[in-house]
Design a protein around this motif. Structure first.
Motif, short mmCIF file in Angstrom:
data_model
loop_
_atom_site.label_atom_id
_atom_site.label_comp_id
_atom_site.label_asym_id
_atom_site.label_seq_id
_atom_site.Cartn_x
_atom_site.Cartn_y
_atom_site.Cartn_z
N ASP B 25 0.86 -1.18 0.00
CA ASP B 25 0.00 0.00 0.00
C ASP B 25 0.90 1.23 0.00
O ASP B 25 1.60 1.51 0.98
N LEU B 26 0.90 1.96 -1.13
CA LEU B 26 1.78 3.11 -1.30
C LEU B 26 1.60 4.13 -0.17
O LEU B 26 2.57 4.63 0.40
N GLU B 29 2.94 2.78 3.20
CA GLU B 29 4.41 2.72 3.22
C GLU B 29 4.99 4.13 3.32
O GLU B 29 6.00 4.34 3.98
N SER B 30 4.38 5.09 2.61
CA SER B 30 4.85 6.48 2.67
C SER B 30 4.71 7.03 4.09
O SER B 30 5.63 7.68 4.61
N SER B 45 8.62 8.47 -5.11
CA SER B 45 8.16 7.08 -5.17
C SER B 45 8.21 6.57 -6.59
O SER B 45 8.03 7.32 -7.55
N VAL B 47 6.55 3.10 -8.58
CA VAL B 47 5.81 1.85 -8.50
C VAL B 47 5.89 1.17 -9.86
O VAL B 47 5.50 1.74 -10.88
N PRO B 102 0.68 -4.16 -9.04
CA PRO B 102 2.00 -3.61 -8.73
C PRO B 102 3.01 -4.71 -8.42
O PRO B 102 2.68 -5.71 -7.79
N LEU B 105 7.95 -1.46 -5.31
CA LEU B 105 7.81 -0.11 -4.76
C LEU B 105 9.17 0.39 -4.28
O LEU B 105 9.88 -0.34 -3.59
N LEU B 107 10.64 3.88 -2.38
CA LEU B 107 10.37 5.19 -1.76
C LEU B 107 11.68 5.74 -1.22
O LEU B 107 12.46 5.00 -0.62
N CYS B 120 15.86 7.66 -5.88
CA CYS B 120 14.75 6.76 -6.25
C CYS B 120 15.05 6.14 -7.62
O CYS B 120 14.91 4.92 -7.81
#
Lengths: 86, 183
Positions: B25-26, B29-30, B45, B47, B102, B105, B107, B120
Motif C-alpha cells: 500500500d503506497l 508505506e509512505s 516514489s 511503482v 503492482p 515499490l 520510496l 529513487c
C-alpha cells in the motif's frame, strides 16, 4: 563434509532439472569456472544448462561471483540467468 | 518549537527492505517512512506495474531467498551513503502477478527533492540489473517464456557508475570479458 551445495534458478534450474543438489567435485575444482566445467561434464542436463556460459551468472555464498572466484567444500554456489526484476 | 525540532532531527534514517507475495500500500508505506519526523522535505516514489504486453496472462517472479534481500539491503545502503537520505523503502513482490498489479515499490525521503528523486531512480535502475529476481511470462495461450535481460537496463544502471565487483553479476567467460567494470 567435502560437499558443495549447488542451487539453480529460472531456466538454469529447468534445464538441470533440480533446484538444488549436493556435489563433491575433486580438489582440482578450485574456482567457479572450474566448477562449471566439471558440472557440464556430469550429464546432458548440466551440459545443456551451461551450453552458453555467457548467459549464466554465479553467486558464491550469496554474493555475485565471477569465474575466478574460489569455491571450497561447504560453499553454497548458485547459477542463474541475468536478472530481470523490477 | 526548538525542542520539537531537535527531537525530530534525532530520528535515525529508516531503511526497509521486503520481498514477498503480499501486495503493498503506497500510502501506508509512505506514512511509515515519514512517521514521527518533520525533517522530510521530499518523498519520491516509483511503482513498477505488470504491463499487459501482447497476450500476457501473468508474470511469475522468483528470487533467491536470502541473497535477494541482502543484495537490496546493500544497494539501499549505497543510496543512503550517496545521498543525504532520511530513509528509503524497497518492497518487491514475487509469485504470480497479473496485468495491472503492482510489482515493486521504491520510496526515498530526503530534506530536498533532488536527493529524493535521484536516489529513487538509482534504486530502481539498480534493482532491475543487480537484484536476483527472474520473470517468466505466461501467455493467454498457456505458453511460457523467461524474460530476457535488456541492454537498455544495463545502460540505465551504468549511468550511476556502480563500483565494486561484488555488486556486479559477472558472466562466466574468463578470457573474453570486456575490460573495466562495465559489462
Amino acid at each position: 563434509m567435502s560437499a558443495m551445495r549447488i542451487v539453480y534458478f529460472a531456466w538454469v534450474r529447468q534445464r538441470v532439472g533440480t533446484a538444488e543438489e549436493e556435489v563433491s567435485p575433486p580438489p582440482e575444482v578450485r574456482d567457479v569456472g572450474g566448477l562449471v566445467r566439471w558440472l557440464s561434464a556430469l550429464d546432458e542436463r548440466h551440459a545443456a544448462a551451461f551450453a552458453n556460459p555467457r548467459l549464466v551468472r554465479a553467486a558464491v555464498n550469496q554474493d555475485f561471483a565471477g569465474p575466478d572466484h574460489p569455491v571450497r567444500p561447504g560453499d553454497e554456489v548458485a547459477f542463474f540467468p541475468p536478472v530481470t526484476g523490477g | 518549537m526548538a525542542e520539537a525540532r531537535a527531537a525530530a532531527a534525532s530520528v535515525p534514517p529508516r531503511v526497509t527492505v521486503r520481498v514477498g507475495e503480499e501486495a503493498f500500500d503506497l500510502a501506508a508505506e509512505s506514512a511509515a517512512l515519514c512517521a514521527g519526523r518533520d525533517d522530510v522535505g521530499g518523498l519520491a516514489s516509483f511503482v513498477g506495474i505488470c504491463r499487459a504486453d501482447d497476450a500476457l496472462e501473468s508474470l511469475t517472479l522468483e528470487h533467491y531467498p536470502g541473497m535477494t534481500e541482502r543484495a537490496i539491503g546493500r544497494i539501499a545502503g549505497e543510496a543512503m551513503a550517496r545521498w543525504p537520505l532520511l530513509g528509503c523503502t524497497v518492497v518487491h513482490r514475487v509469485g504470480r502477478l497479473r496485468p495491472g498489479e503492482p510489482i515493486v515499490l521504491v520510496l526515498t525521503a530526503a530534506p530536498h527533492r533532488a536527493a529524493a528523486l535521484e536516489s529513487c531512480a538509482f534504486l530502481i535502475d539498480w534493482l532491475k540489473t543487480r537484484a536476483p529476481f527472474w520473470k517468466r511470462e505466461t501467455g493467454r495461450d498457456g505458453t511460457e517464456r523467461w524474460v530476457e535481460a535488456r541492454a537498455a537496463d544495463d545502460d540505465a544502471a551504468a549511468r550511476w557508475d556502480l563500483r565494486g565487483q561484488d555488486l556486479h553479476g559477472q558472466d562466466l567467460r574468463g578470457q573474453d570479458r570486456p575490460g573495466g567494470a562495465g559489462r
